[in-house]
Design an enzyme around this catalytic site. Structure first.
Site, PDB file in Angstrom:
ATOM      1  CB  CYS A   1     -34.627 -19.706  30.928  1.00 42.02           C
ATOM      2  SG  CYS A   1     -34.816 -20.032  32.702  1.00 42.02           S
TER       3      CYS A   1
ATOM      4  CG  ASP B   1     -54.686   6.937  -0.819  1.00 45.37           C
ATOM      5  OD1 ASP B   1     -54.694   6.078  -1.724  1.00 45.37           O
ATOM      6  OD2 ASP B   1     -55.638   7.105  -0.036  1.00 45.37           O
TER       7      ASP B   1
ATOM      8  CG  ASP C   1     -55.557   3.291  14.806  1.00 42.85           C
ATOM      9  OD1 ASP C   1     -56.797   3.414  14.977  1.00 42.85           O
ATOM     10  OD2 ASP C   1     -54.757   4.207  15.034  1.00 42.85           O
TER      11      ASP C   1
END
Length: 1087
Positions: free
Chosen positions: A84, A403, A786
């Site tokens: 690790c 859009d 957001d």
């Protein structure tokens, strides 16, 4: 497996498996029986500690390493676990090495080299260590021995608790070293009689010299090098294979080296805490600053200014608000962390040689509105960087949301798809960075560095010429689009463009790339590229960007249905081609990835002036605040550069948290382990379960829908079609896609049906009477969707991750003009006010869910900060009022007050300095952030507050204007363009009145004499504090001075005014007492 009546205990995460004798009179027969492990480096058995438990070197992953190998790695190796990569901590009894931290508990420094002490167990570890140090040069006489290279005897010496056992032969007793051998040179077992120790010392393997066991021997080092070589060879080819259950790996697990290569045990990322030498002083300063604030307010409240009570009270109220705001902003930074990813491990796990890639698919969303304000060339570069990303092409799909239904965007995307057939293979062939051609060809670096292919220069020149021709075609389209025909635009086949009426048009979908037969110039497959323009009709609320993103979520689920989504703005291109892989290191990690809802990348920008006058880079937020949030529950969502888990966007709760198994501890007594939690699991089939759980399979489970507990199968069976359609809408194909754990399109649906469903899900009325925008997808109710979307996910118990690769993952454009920058900040602040006034305000929403308290503080601060504009404007006005009236907000300062004020200023400076240190932020960026906090606070935040109140209370809606994002007329030309807006009025007013106040205050001091200068200094400091913070605004207000710098012009006017007043006051031709009148001798009264 036969356990012999013994208790089975184990931990998968800690790699433990122990057999404990149930009979008090029985004895543990073998080290191998007890631990079931061998050292993965030298092959020796794992020793038993004095507590009777197997030796564990790494408390993070428990990778099997014996004590000699552990001490060798700490002394001569990289001091980290081979598996690790976590740094080895010092275990009691081991020598100290450089970098060891001081332990909090009792230290054994005086005894750490005394290996000769034995308890009743006579442990193998002590015996081996004694043998090693007896062989070393400690006594001054080095010993040389010939090492037997024969393999270890399979018969392992047994621990007999210091007693003879009739069932064990005398030559198999464990090694016991007499006390006198600790300081001697002799290591061979010799006949020795000791009344206190009747046993004769014997080596573990009689034919083997005991020096072989020490890590100082040549044979041991050769064994270490051989092991490292085997590990490097195995990194090239992963031997084991996963099955459908993700648990069995065949016979390859019998390989003694395979635990190192076990995919289930290899973390794909790790946390890197801020060093204690940096974070601990920072925390201490925060506590000290709180104490100083208490003393400061104690003095301010108990010492009012009687002759200016109104000014004093107003200033105290403002200061209390600033203190509370600072606390809300400061404490979420208490646990800052950084993260590191392992891209090589990701490839080893999910991209096996000769097999299809097992990486998850990703749908990328690009949103654009007005091609006149968001240039098509910038959007094209963003799309090209996505198509050329370093990720399997069949796993990537790019969706562009138009859009504005602009034919210019459609035609530009068509040109982009054609140019991508040449650009994508060029990028992947030569591994170039970045893969947005505009920024690749404009970067001022040696493009030949690390390029060895002889054809690179020739192909680069040809590609640059192709790109310039591509730019000409795009610019030609832009020039043509400047004048719209009266009848609207017409397509090449004569059909009118469906989007001629921007407010009233049908939904449109066009697949440019990814179809059969469309490949690049080298015959390779290309990622899918889809143009989407959702339907718009009068009378419907389309919810701006949030509505467009939800349409992309649905249409992508019909076409590709990737389990992960990446959303970027049209001006944010992929700067690091491995950005998706960086995100997958967190999302696809079987250990920690299941609870991650999104991976947020920091925003980095191009085209900003060197001084970053208006703090466009926002470095303090992205490098300090976001790191702090990552240590709590994760960063907030900032609207772009974010990879989502699709099921998290569907409004599901995070998977239930399982209690982690306890970790092995070699230094705490057993009763402490019993108090903290037992490591023992009463299950006779633990070994079999460990094998199954070591190789984890990623499961994207749709769990906890409507807070019902149970497995996904149970939820799917309990939720009928009516409830699903009420939640997701009336599309059966889309509803079916939400139930697919790993994404993918339903196999029993025809392409014609998919196209019909795709058009249906982007219709303007699809979301009626559903939970879209409420609990599913991007959340409606604010122009800053957001923050609200990320907040809802955190309330559902998910956590987010902040990823900062060495090479920035995304780069974008920022408005460098003052007016555009203020309008951008206005939109952000307006969204925060809308959230504050809604039901989703974090002050009262989300209790009882999975939101942590410090994370809630951060969200509260993100919606409350516009309210700070009111006390900030008032506080910036006070200096001018004080100078004009001669009053002040503080009484005559005593020595105690001086110490408190100095301590407050020092603590503020120290907090900033330490934040810059652990956050890696420069002092220029920090100071620009402080300046623009004042500039934005007295302008954009103030207007946003009033506009938000009008919108929520009176229903007066305000339109958001897209900021300009390109400047082609010279470098930083937009920086000096003056654009008048009402946002400039408040800071301009504050500047004028403070400058006038300074002039009046100085002139008054000159007029009143020496005694008036002392009180003036406090007022002047207060006013200059405001002027210095507003100085970047003043430079932007005056624009570019061709011949004279702005600072010279401003200070010239200020000094000229002061000198003029001084001249009036000290004119030598005028007597201070007035004209002298003398008697002329004439009697005017008599006449």
């Amino acid at each position: 497996m036969h356990t012999g009546g013994r208790l089975v205990a184990g931990s998968h995460n800690r790699n433990e498996f122990v057999l404990i004798n149930a009979d008090e009179n029985a004895r543990i027969k073998s080290v191998q029986e007890l631990s079931g492990q061998k050292c993965q480096i030298c092959g020796d058995e794992i020793e038993i500690t004095e507590d009777g438990e197997p030796f564990v070197a790494c408390n993070e992953c428990a990778f099997p390493v014996c004590r000699p190998c552990y001490e060798y790695e700490r002394r001569e190796g990289n001091q980290a676990c081979p598996q690790c990569k976590t740094r080895y901590k010092r275990i009691k009894g081991s020598p100290r090495v450089e970098g060891d931290e001081d332990e909090d508990d009792i230290d054994d420094l005086d005894n750490e080299f005394e290996y000769g002490h034995h308890d009743a167990f006579g442990t193998t570890s002590d015996a081996v260590s004694s043998g090693h140090y007896a062989n070393s040069n400690i006594a001054g006489n080095p010993a040389n021995f010939e090492h037997d290279s024969a393999p270890l005897n399979s018969e392992i010496p047994l621990l007999t608790y210091g007693e003879e056992d009739s069932e064990i032969s005398s030559d198999r007793h464990a090694l016991i070293v007499p006390p006198y051998m600790n300081n001697g040179n002799r290591v061979h077992p010799i006949p020795y009689t000791d009344p206190f120790n009747p046993l004769q010392p014997r080596p573990m393997v009689p034919k083997k010299d005991i020096a072989v066991y020490g890590y100082g021997s040549v044979a041991w080092k050769d064994k270490m090098e051989e092991w490292k070589k085997r590990q490097n060879d195995k990194l090239q080819v992963v031997k084991h294979e996963g099955n459908d259950n993700g648990g069995n790996f065949g016979d390859d697990l019998e390989d003694p080296d395979m635990p190192m290569m076990d995919e289930g045990r290899q973390p794909l990322s790790r946390k890197l805490p801020i060093p204690s030498s940096k974070i601990n002083p920072y925390r201490m300063i925060i506590i000290l600053r709180l104490v100083v604030l208490g003393l400061f307010f104690h003095y301010r409240i108990l010492h009012p200014v009687n002759d200016a009570y109104g000014l004093w009270l107003t200033s105290v109220i403002c200061e209390v608000w600033f203190a509370v705001s600072w606390i809300m902003d400061q404490f979420p930074k208490w646990y800052p962390i950084q993260r590191e990813t392992y891209l090589d491990r990701l490839s080893l796990r999910y991209e096996k040689e000769g097999k299809p890639s097992e990486l998850s698919s990703v749908d990328v969303f690009v949103s654009t509105v007005d091609p006149m304000k968001e240039p098509p060339l910038i959007t094209a570069n963003t799309v090209l960087s996505i198509l050329a990303v370093d990720y399997p092409v069949d796993k990537v799909a790019c969706y562009v949301s138009d859009d504005g239904a602009a034919m210019l965007t459609f035609e530009a995307l068509s040109e982009t798809s054609e140019f991508a057939r040449r650009w994508v293979p060029f990028c992947k062939k030569y591994n170039i960075e970045p893969r947005a051609p505009e920024w690749y060809f404009n970067q001022k670096i040696d493009y030949l560095k690390n390029k060895v292919h002889p054809a690179f220069v020739r192909e680069r020149r040809a590609m640059k010429r192709d790109y310039e021709e591509f730019k000409v075609r795009i610019n030609s389209l832009v020039a043509t689009a400047q004048k719209v025909p009266e009848d609207g635009w017409t397509m090449q086949d004569g059909t009118p463009w469906p989007g001629n009426n921007v407010r009233d048009h049908p939904g449109m979908i066009q697949v440019f790339l990814g179809q059969d037969g469309i490949r690049d110039i080298e015959g390779n497959e290309l990622p899918r590229l889809v143009y989407v323009s959702r339907e718009k009709r009068p009378g419907f609320d389309h919810h701006k960007k949030a509505g467009a993103m939800n349409s992309l979520v649905r249409v992508s689920a019909i076409i590709s249905n990737a389990p992960y989504l990446l959303n970027v703005d049209c001006d944010h291109y992929i700067n690091n081609s491995k950005a998706l892989r960086e995100a997958m290191c967190f999302m696809m990690d079987p250990q920690v990835g299941k609870k991650v809802c999104y991976v947020q990348f920091p925003q980095r920008f191009d085209g900003i002036d060197r001084h970053d006058r208006y703090s466009n880079r926002n470095v303090v937020f992205f490098d300090i605040n976001m790191k702090g949030l990552d240590g709590i529950q994760g960063p907030i969502y900032v609207g772009t550069g974010c990879v989502f888990r699709r099921v998290a966007l569907y409004g599901y709760d995070a998977p239930a948290k399982k209690k982690p198994p306890s970790k092995t501890c070699n230094c705490w007594p057993k009763w402490c382990c019993l108090c903290c939690g037992s490591r023992k699991k009463k299950n006779g089939n633990t070994k079999k379960k460990v094998k199954h759980r070591e190789a984890s399979k990623q499961i994207h489970a749709l769990e906890n829908i409507e807070k019902i507990e149970g497995s996904m199968a149970e939820k799917s069976s309990n939720l009928n079609q009516i409830k699903l359609e009420k939640r997701f809408g009336q599309s059966p194909v889309f509803v079916a896609s939400t139930l697919l754990e790993n994404g993918g399109v339903p196999q029993d649906v025809s392409p014609a049906s998919l196209l019909k469903e795709a058009i249906q899900v982007i219709s303007c009325g699809y979301e009626d009477k559903t939970e879209w925008g409420k609990e599913v997808g991007w959340i409606y109710g604010s122009v800053t969707e957001d923050i609200l979307t990320g907040f809802k996910m955190h309330c559902h118990g998910w956590r987010s991750v902040y990823c900062i690769p060495k090479r920035p993952a995304f780069k974008g454009s920022a408005p460098i003009n003052l007016s555009d920058r203020l309008h951008q900040v206005l939109r952000w602040a307006l969204g925060s006010v809308e959230i504050f006034m809604s039901k989703h305000c974090p002050i009262w929403y989300g209790y009882g869910g999975g939101l942590k308290w410090l994370e809630r503080f951060s969200y509260i601060n993100s919606v409350v900060y516009p309210w700070t504009s009111i006390p900030l404007v008032v506080y910036c006005t006070l200096p001018a009022i004080c100078l004009l009236t001669g009053k002040f907000i503080v009484p005559e300062i005593s020595n105690y007050a001086s110490l408190v004020f100095m301590a407050l200023f020092i603590s503020i400076a120290a907090t900033g300095i330490l934040e810059m240190q652990w956050g890696g932020v420069g002092i220029d960026d920090w100071w620009r952030n402080e300046q623009f906090w004042v500039i934005g606070g007295v302008s954009s935040h103030l207007f946003a507050l009033f506009q938000g109140l009008l919108k929520v209370l009176a229903g007066v809606d305000t339109n958001f204007t897209v900021t300009s994002k390109a400047a082609d007329d010279g470098e930083f030309s937009e920086l000096y363009i003056f654009k008048w807006t009402s946002l400039l009025i408040p800071p301009t007013t504050l500047l004028i009145i403070n400058i006038v106040g300074v002039v009046v205050g100085v002139s008054d001091a000159i007029n009143n004499g020496y005694d008036s200068w002392g009180p003036l200094f406090g007022r002047l400091f207060f006013a200059l504090w405001v002027i210095i913070h507003l100085y970047p605004f003043l430079k932007g207000l005056l624009g570019k001075q061709d011949r004279m710098p702005t600072i010279v012009l401003v200070w010239s006017i200020l000094l000229a005014s002061i000198l003029t007043l001084m001249w009036v006051r000290i004119n030598p031709f005028v007597n201070r007492d007035g004209p002298v009148l003398e008697i002329c001798g004439l009697r005017c009264d008599d006449s």
